[in-house]
Motif scaffolding. Structure first.
Motif, PDB file in Angstrom:
ATOM      1  N   ALA A   1      -3.915  -2.271   8.870  1.00 61.15           N
ATOM      2  CA  ALA A   1      -3.751  -3.477   8.058  1.00 61.15           C
ATOM      3  C   ALA A   1      -2.875  -3.199   6.845  1.00 61.15           C
ATOM      4  CB  ALA A   1      -5.118  -4.000   7.623  1.00 61.15           C
ATOM      5  N   LEU A   2      -3.154  -2.090   6.148  1.00 57.25           N
ATOM      6  CA  LEU A   2      -2.405  -1.767   4.929  1.00 57.25           C
ATOM      7  C   LEU A   2      -0.941  -1.452   5.213  1.00 57.25           C
ATOM      8  CD1 LEU A   2      -4.981   0.431   2.935  1.00 57.25           C
ATOM      9  CD2 LEU A   2      -4.643  -2.049   2.874  1.00 57.25           C
ATOM     10  N   ALA A   3      -0.637  -1.028   6.427  1.00 61.77           N
ATOM     11  CA  ALA A   3       0.749  -0.713   6.792  1.00 61.77           C
ATOM     12  C   ALA A   3       1.593  -1.968   6.983  1.00 61.77           C
ATOM     13  CB  ALA A   3       0.782   0.120   8.076  1.00 61.77           C
ATOM     14  N   CYS A   4       0.940  -3.108   7.201  1.00 64.65           N
ATOM     15  CA  CYS A   4       1.681  -4.353   7.413  1.00 64.65           C
ATOM     16  C   CYS A   4       2.319  -4.833   6.111  1.00 64.65           C
ATOM     17  CB  CYS A   4       0.745  -5.422   7.970  1.00 64.65           C
ATOM     18  SG  CYS A   4       0.098  -5.048   9.627  1.00 64.65           S
TER      19      CYS A   4
ATOM     20  N   PHE B   1      -0.701   4.365   1.250  1.00 68.94           N
ATOM     21  CA  PHE B   1      -0.718   2.941   0.892  1.00 68.94           C
ATOM     22  C   PHE B   1      -1.722   2.618  -0.209  1.00 68.94           C
ATOM     23  CE2 PHE B   1       0.476   2.832   5.522  1.00 68.94           C
ATOM     24  CZ  PHE B   1       1.801   2.519   5.307  1.00 68.94           C
ATOM     25  N   LEU B   2      -2.910   3.195  -0.119  1.00 72.47           N
ATOM     26  CA  LEU B   2      -4.003   2.789  -1.004  1.00 72.47           C
ATOM     27  C   LEU B   2      -3.677   2.943  -2.496  1.00 72.47           C
ATOM     28  CD1 LEU B   2      -6.740   1.511  -0.427  1.00 72.47           C
ATOM     29  CD2 LEU B   2      -7.767   3.794  -0.528  1.00 72.47           C
TER      30      LEU B   2
ATOM     31  N   GLY C   1      -5.251  -6.931  -5.389  1.00 69.93           N
ATOM     32  CA  GLY C   1      -3.906  -6.729  -4.857  1.00 69.93           C
ATOM     33  C   GLY C   1      -3.846  -5.941  -3.568  1.00 69.93           C
ATOM     34  N   LEU C   2      -4.994  -5.794  -2.913  1.00 69.11           N
ATOM     35  CA  LEU C   2      -5.044  -5.048  -1.658  1.00 69.11           C
ATOM     36  C   LEU C   2      -4.523  -5.882  -0.495  1.00 69.11           C
ATOM     37  CD1 LEU C   2      -5.988  -2.223  -0.777  1.00 69.11           C
ATOM     38  CD2 LEU C   2      -8.249  -3.194  -0.326  1.00 69.11           C
TER      39      LEU C   2
ATOM     40  N   SER D   1      12.299   2.727  -2.145  1.00 72.06           N
ATOM     41  CA  SER D   1      12.105   2.720  -3.596  1.00 72.06           C
ATOM     42  C   SER D   1      10.805   3.404  -4.028  1.00 72.06           C
ATOM     43  CB  SER D   1      12.114   1.283  -4.123  1.00 72.06           C
ATOM     44  OG  SER D   1      10.914   0.604  -3.796  1.00 72.06           O
ATOM     45  N   GLN D   2       9.876   3.578  -3.085  1.00 72.56           N
ATOM     46  CA  GLN D   2       8.607   4.237  -3.419  1.00 72.56           C
ATOM     47  C   GLN D   2       8.821   5.664  -3.912  1.00 72.56           C
ATOM     48  OE1 GLN D   2       5.755   2.707  -3.409  1.00 72.56           O
ATOM     49  NE2 GLN D   2       5.745   1.101  -1.870  1.00 72.56           N
TER      50      GLN D   2
END
Length: 259
Positions: free
Chosen positions: A115-118, A147-148, A176-177, A216-217
């Motif tokens: 889910a977080l990868a989406c 991601f977290l 903001g998750l 940019s991360q």
């Protein structure tokens, strides 16, 4: 074509549905390889302008199928990640099209990572995210450690990871998750608002922006300024840029083809 997932395409929208509802869409070997294949197919198909990832039944995905893995006592965790899980995360992040998570229920462990990868998460109010790894003495994997903290900050990420905290959709939206929490019966219409937009949007430019935000991360401002200039040349040579300018001059809505 597939045994453990559903894969459909309609009106520019590809939908991949994890389809093992009897075990809350737990991930066995087969479903992970089918998912890899479907993601490759969606990437290559020019008809696909936006992708939705969801789960059948009450859950989105409960993570690794522990019953299945217990039958492989000598399996290598790293081999499983390298062959099964990491390619899925990379495929979602490198997909040159937006990927929307339709979070219909619990997302636990690797399911939470998916889910977080989406790019966007639209969640039903009853949905929950749980970094459940600690409950069986394991560490975050499938990208959750990446991601977290980027989504909620280091301190909150530590708490969620080390305590296996259950985060409801409303709370997840506030921190903001996820992008949006809606009533359960409004989930499909909320997802459709996004897919309608992206199916008619300049897909090439969106894919380029996704790559830029990924880069940019871990890049400096100077590196991103150079990368922006490079990417703008690519976008400026696209059909959709020409169409966008023409539509602006003619005071009409642009007809983007995603090219």
């Amino acid at each position: 074509m597939y045994e453990f997932i559903k894969y459909t395409i309609a009106n520019g929208v590809a939908t991949i549905t994890l389809n093992r509802p009897e075990v809350y869409n737990a991930l066995n070997n087969e479903i992970t390889f089918e998912l890899q294949d479907a993601l490759k197919s969606a990437k290559k198909n020019d008809e696909v302008r936006v992708l939705v990832l969801t789960g059948e039944g009450k859950a989105f995905c409960s993570g690794q199928d522990l019953k299945a893995s217990s039958k492989e006592p000598n399996r290598s965790f790293s081999d499983s990640l390298h062959k099964r899980y990491n390619p899925i995360i990379q495929a979602i992040r490198n997909m040159p099209k937006p990927v929307i998570c339709r979070l219909n229920g619990v997302a636990a462990g690797a399911g939470c990572s998916f889910a977080l990868a989406c790019d966007l998460i639209v969640a039903a109010e009853s949905a929950k995210l749980i970094e459940v790894f600690v409950n069986i003495g394991l560490v975050l994997d499938s990208g959750s450690s990446y991601f977290l903290p980027r989504l909620v900050g280091s301190a909150k990420a530590f708490e969620l990871a080390t305590m296996g905290t259950r985060v409801g959709a409303k709370e997840a939206e506030a921190m903001g998750l996820i992008n949006k929490c809606v009533a359960d019966d409004e989930l499909d219409s909320a997802v459709k608002t996004y897919t309608d937009y992206y199916a008619a949007a300049p897909t090439k430019a969106i894919g380029l922006m996704k790559a830029m935000l990924n880069k940019s991360q871990n890049a400096t401002l100077s590196e991103m300024l150079e990368y922006e200039a490079y990417m703008q040349d690519i976008a400026g040579a696209s059909h959709d840029y020409t169409e966008g300018v023409q539509a602006f001059l003619e005071k009409r809505k642009p007809n983007f083809l995603g090219k």
